[in-house]
Design a protein around this motif. Structure first.
Motif, PDB file in Angstrom:
ATOM      1  N   ALA A 109       0.812  -1.115   0.101  1.00  0.00           N
ATOM      2  CA  ALA A 109       0.083  -0.265  -0.058  1.00  0.00           C
ATOM      3  C   ALA A 109       0.813   1.208   0.051  1.00  0.00           C
ATOM      4  O   ALA A 109       1.723   1.390   0.616  1.00  0.00           O
ATOM      5  CB  ALA A 109      -0.774  -0.037   1.249  1.00  0.00           C
ATOM      6  N   PHE A 110       0.524   2.112  -0.760  1.00  0.00           N
ATOM      7  CA  PHE A 110       1.397   3.543  -0.965  1.00  0.00           C
ATOM      8  C   PHE A 110       0.560   4.335  -0.434  1.00  0.00           C
ATOM      9  O   PHE A 110      -0.503   4.866  -0.745  1.00  0.00           O
ATOM     10  CB  PHE A 110       1.630   3.686  -2.499  1.00  0.00           C
ATOM     11  N   VAL A 111       1.207   5.022   0.744  1.00  0.00           N
ATOM     12  CA  VAL A 111       0.454   6.126   1.297  1.00  0.00           C
ATOM     13  C   VAL A 111       1.114   7.358   1.349  1.00  0.00           C
ATOM     14  O   VAL A 111       2.597   7.466   1.571  1.00  0.00           O
ATOM     15  CB  VAL A 111       0.462   5.694   3.075  1.00  0.00           C
ATOM     16  N   VAL A 112       0.240   8.352   0.728  1.00  0.00           N
ATOM     17  CA  VAL A 112       0.824   9.727   0.354  1.00  0.00           C
ATOM     18  C   VAL A 112       0.350  10.593   1.593  1.00  0.00           C
ATOM     19  O   VAL A 112      -0.961  10.690   1.522  1.00  0.00           O
ATOM     20  CB  VAL A 112       0.779  10.347  -0.859  1.00  0.00           C
ATOM     21  N   SER A 113       0.923  11.412   2.429  1.00  0.00           N
ATOM     22  CA  SER A 113       0.341  12.378   3.424  1.00  0.00           C
ATOM     23  C   SER A 113       0.970  13.604   3.298  1.00  0.00           C
ATOM     24  O   SER A 113       2.143  13.770   2.651  1.00  0.00           O
ATOM     25  CB  SER A 113       0.583  11.557   4.924  1.00  0.00           C
ATOM     26  N   CYS A 141       5.454   4.676   2.608  1.00  0.00           N
ATOM     27  CA  CYS A 141       4.864   6.145   3.056  1.00  0.00           C
ATOM     28  C   CYS A 141       5.550   7.146   2.473  1.00  0.00           C
ATOM     29  O   CYS A 141       6.958   7.016   2.131  1.00  0.00           O
ATOM     30  CB  CYS A 141       4.891   6.189   4.610  1.00  0.00           C
ATOM     31  N   SER A 142       5.002   8.160   1.995  1.00  0.00           N
ATOM     32  CA  SER A 142       5.873   9.277   1.635  1.00  0.00           C
ATOM     33  C   SER A 142       4.998  10.546   1.784  1.00  0.00           C
ATOM     34  O   SER A 142       3.891  10.421   2.264  1.00  0.00           O
ATOM     35  CB  SER A 142       6.047   9.150  -0.056  1.00  0.00           C
ATOM     36  N   ILE A 143       5.656  11.887   1.578  1.00  0.00           N
ATOM     37  CA  ILE A 143       5.179  12.969   1.937  1.00  0.00           C
ATOM     38  C   ILE A 143       4.976  13.740   0.808  1.00  0.00           C
ATOM     39  O   ILE A 143       5.815  14.076   0.069  1.00  0.00           O
ATOM     40  CB  ILE A 143       5.866  13.697   3.014  1.00  0.00           C
ATOM     41  N   ASP A 144       3.551  14.533   0.658  1.00  0.00           N
ATOM     42  CA  ASP A 144       3.576  15.508  -0.428  1.00  0.00           C
ATOM     43  C   ASP A 144       2.824  16.626   0.324  1.00  0.00           C
ATOM     44  O   ASP A 144       1.505  16.549   0.565  1.00  0.00           O
ATOM     45  CB  ASP A 144       2.601  14.753  -1.524  1.00  0.00           C
TER      46      ASP A 144
END
Length: 177
Positions: A109-113, A141-144
């Motif tokens: 699961a790719f989670v962009v927060s 997880c990554s941040i945007d």
């Protein structure tokens, strides 16, 4: 894209079935990923679609891969070279990994927060997704910051957009229609 997947699927399936039989799935993931990197190399690209005979191309490709691949993987590469399919190696590697996850009942699961998630939030999200998908979930997880707030979760075909940016976009679409 669908055509490449259609071409790559039988090779990935054959490799996966063999790897499963030999209990060497992780080894095959490494070999296929390495071979995919070789096929994507800018020096190799012209050779893959060039005028080399299939046996010469197979020997060259296997020579470049060296000891990173075993005899069975070399046989797969020879068959792919004979059929002019070495260019789809990245897709074969990707499909192989997808088959591995399917077999292990795992999903990535790719989670962009908008902000960094705490480990507690990640564990809670992982548990919720595992319950919903009935699979073991590996979070990536990554941040945007452009999301403003919230998260966008992508797991296979499932996309959950809980971001403020997404809500504003949907509101804008509703108001314009």
């Amino acid at each position: 894209m669908a055509e490449i997947t259609t071409i790559a699927r039988p090779y990935a399936k054959a490799a996966f079935d063999f790897a499963l039989e030999q209990n060497a799935i992780e080894n095959w993931v490494e070999m296929l990923n390495f071979a995919a990197l070789v096929s994507e190399n800018e020096t190799m690209q012209p050779l893959l679609s060039g005028s080399l005979a299939s046996n010469q191309l197979a020997e060259l490709f296997i020579g470049v891969c060296g000891e990173q691949i075993n005899e069975q993987a070399q046989n797969l590469l020879k068959v792919m070279a004979e059929n002019g399919r070495l260019v789809v190696l990245p897709a074969v590697a990707q499909l192989f990994v997808e088959m591995q996850h399917e077999y292990a009942k795992e999903v990535e699961a790719f989670v962009v927060s908008a902000t960094e998630l705490t480990s507690e939030q990640q564990q809670e999200m992982s548990a919720s997704l595992e319950k919903r998908l009935a699979r073991k979930v590996k979070l990536n997880c990554s941040i945007d910051a452009s999301l403003i707030a919230g998260v966008i979760i992508t797991a296979g075909d499932l996309v959950i957009d809980g971001s403020v940016r997404g809500k504003i976009s949907r509101l804008s679409d509703t108001l314009q229609s």
